[in-house]
Design a protein around this motif. Structure first.
Motif, PDB file in Angstrom:
ATOM      1  N   MET A   1       0.706  -7.257  -5.864  1.00 49.75           N
ATOM      2  CA  MET A   1       0.636  -5.934  -6.447  1.00 49.75           C
ATOM      3  C   MET A   1       2.047  -5.514  -6.851  1.00 49.75           C
ATOM      4  O   MET A   1       3.021  -5.839  -6.194  1.00 49.75           O
ATOM      5  CB  MET A   1       0.053  -4.958  -5.421  1.00 49.75           C
ATOM      6  N   ARG A   3       5.332  -3.088  -7.850  1.00 48.77           N
ATOM      7  CA  ARG A   3       6.092  -2.034  -7.179  1.00 48.77           C
ATOM      8  C   ARG A   3       5.769  -0.696  -7.842  1.00 48.77           C
ATOM      9  O   ARG A   3       5.880  -0.561  -9.054  1.00 48.77           O
ATOM     10  CB  ARG A   3       7.579  -2.339  -7.285  1.00 48.77           C
ATOM     11  N   ARG A  11      -1.179   5.261  -3.683  1.00 49.27           N
ATOM     12  CA  ARG A  11      -2.484   5.515  -3.070  1.00 49.27           C
ATOM     13  C   ARG A  11      -2.393   6.841  -2.311  1.00 49.27           C
ATOM     14  O   ARG A  11      -1.289   7.278  -1.960  1.00 49.27           O
ATOM     15  CB  ARG A  11      -2.814   4.393  -2.094  1.00 49.27           C
ATOM     16  N   GLU A  14      -0.309   6.614   0.787  1.00 45.12           N
ATOM     17  CA  GLU A  14       1.113   6.477   0.491  1.00 45.12           C
ATOM     18  C   GLU A  14       1.719   7.815   0.100  1.00 45.12           C
ATOM     19  O   GLU A  14       2.830   8.148   0.509  1.00 45.12           O
ATOM     20  CB  GLU A  14       1.310   5.444  -0.627  1.00 45.12           C
ATOM     21  N   ILE A  34      -0.842  -1.439   9.404  1.00 42.46           N
ATOM     22  CA  ILE A  34      -1.125  -1.833   8.028  1.00 42.46           C
ATOM     23  C   ILE A  34      -2.386  -2.690   8.059  1.00 42.46           C
ATOM     24  O   ILE A  34      -2.490  -3.635   8.840  1.00 42.46           O
ATOM     25  CB  ILE A  34       0.031  -2.655   7.420  1.00 42.46           C
ATOM     26  N   ARG A  36      -4.949  -4.621   5.236  1.00 43.71           N
ATOM     27  CA  ARG A  36      -5.215  -5.006   3.847  1.00 43.71           C
ATOM     28  C   ARG A  36      -4.281  -4.306   2.862  1.00 43.71           C
ATOM     29  O   ARG A  36      -4.707  -3.783   1.841  1.00 43.71           O
ATOM     30  CB  ARG A  36      -6.670  -4.760   3.485  1.00 43.71           C
ATOM     31  N   GLY A  37      -2.999  -4.252   3.231  1.00 37.52           N
ATOM     32  CA  GLY A  37      -1.993  -3.712   2.332  1.00 37.52           C
ATOM     33  C   GLY A  37      -1.926  -2.201   2.266  1.00 37.52           C
ATOM     34  O   GLY A  37      -1.261  -1.655   1.382  1.00 37.52           O
ATOM     35  N   GLU A  38      -2.586  -1.520   3.195  1.00 34.07           N
ATOM     36  CA  GLU A  38      -2.579  -0.059   3.171  1.00 34.07           C
ATOM     37  C   GLU A  38      -2.184   0.498   4.542  1.00 34.07           C
ATOM     38  O   GLU A  38      -2.576  -0.030   5.581  1.00 34.07           O
ATOM     39  CB  GLU A  38      -3.949   0.482   2.783  1.00 34.07           C
ATOM     40  N   PHE A  78       6.690   0.436  -0.109  1.00 31.05           N
ATOM     41  CA  PHE A  78       5.277   0.302  -0.441  1.00 31.05           C
ATOM     42  C   PHE A  78       4.954  -1.041  -1.068  1.00 31.05           C
ATOM     43  O   PHE A  78       3.867  -1.579  -0.846  1.00 31.05           O
ATOM     44  CB  PHE A  78       4.817   1.467  -1.311  1.00 31.05           C
ATOM     45  N   GLU A  79       5.872  -1.621  -1.812  1.00 33.25           N
ATOM     46  CA  GLU A  79       5.663  -2.965  -2.335  1.00 33.25           C
ATOM     47  C   GLU A  79       5.511  -3.944  -1.162  1.00 33.25           C
ATOM     48  O   GLU A  79       4.633  -4.808  -1.174  1.00 33.25           O
ATOM     49  CB  GLU A  79       6.836  -3.371  -3.221  1.00 33.25           C
ATOM     50  N   ARG A  82       2.120  -3.296   0.731  1.00 31.28           N
ATOM     51  CA  ARG A  82       0.976  -3.774  -0.044  1.00 31.28           C
ATOM     52  C   ARG A  82       0.806  -5.294   0.037  1.00 31.28           C
ATOM     53  O   ARG A  82      -0.288  -5.811  -0.181  1.00 31.28           O
ATOM     54  CB  ARG A  82       1.114  -3.346  -1.504  1.00 31.28           C
TER      55      ARG A  82
END
Length: 114
Positions: A1, A3, A11, A14, A34, A36-38, A78-79, A82
């Motif tokens: 995903m 940046r 999201r 975020e 965290i 699944r990237g969230e 966040f990069e 994720r």
């Protein structure tokens, strides 16, 4: 995903966390899961505020616009998040409302304080 560059690219979790970092100013978040990237914000991670006596707290005087360009450190955080399938940020140090450093354990499911 890719940046994220602006708050509109974030999201909902975020966006909430950007606001929380800004409100914190100086301190750290602990045990931030965290999945699944969230970021998992329920339950809310432990927040520890640094208090310096004799200093004015600039965080309380700032009002952020609805949409703004993210600082490179926020976008990088966040990069990174994720790209993590499962993990737990043990500590995320925040300075002036911006992520500064973190300790992360990858591959953790459920977290220590789940």
């Amino acid at each position: 995903m890719s940046r994220p560059a602006f708050t509109r690219d974030l999201r909902p979790s975020e966006r909430s966390f950007v606001e929380a970092m800004s409100n914190l100013g100086f301190g750290r978040f602990e045990f931030l899961r965290i999945d699944r990237g969230e970021l998992i914000l329920d339950p809310w991670p432990t927040v520890v505020r640094d208090v310096k006596f004799g200093c004015q707290d600039p965080a309380g005087t700032r009002v952020a616009p609805a949409d703004f360009q993210l600082k490179p450190q926020v976008a990088e955080l966040f990069e990174y998040v994720r790209a993590v399938d499962a993990g737990e940020i043990r500590t995320l140090e925040v300075k002036s409302g911006i992520p500064f450093s973190m300790e992360i354990e990858r591959g953790v499911t459920g977290g220590r304080h789940a």
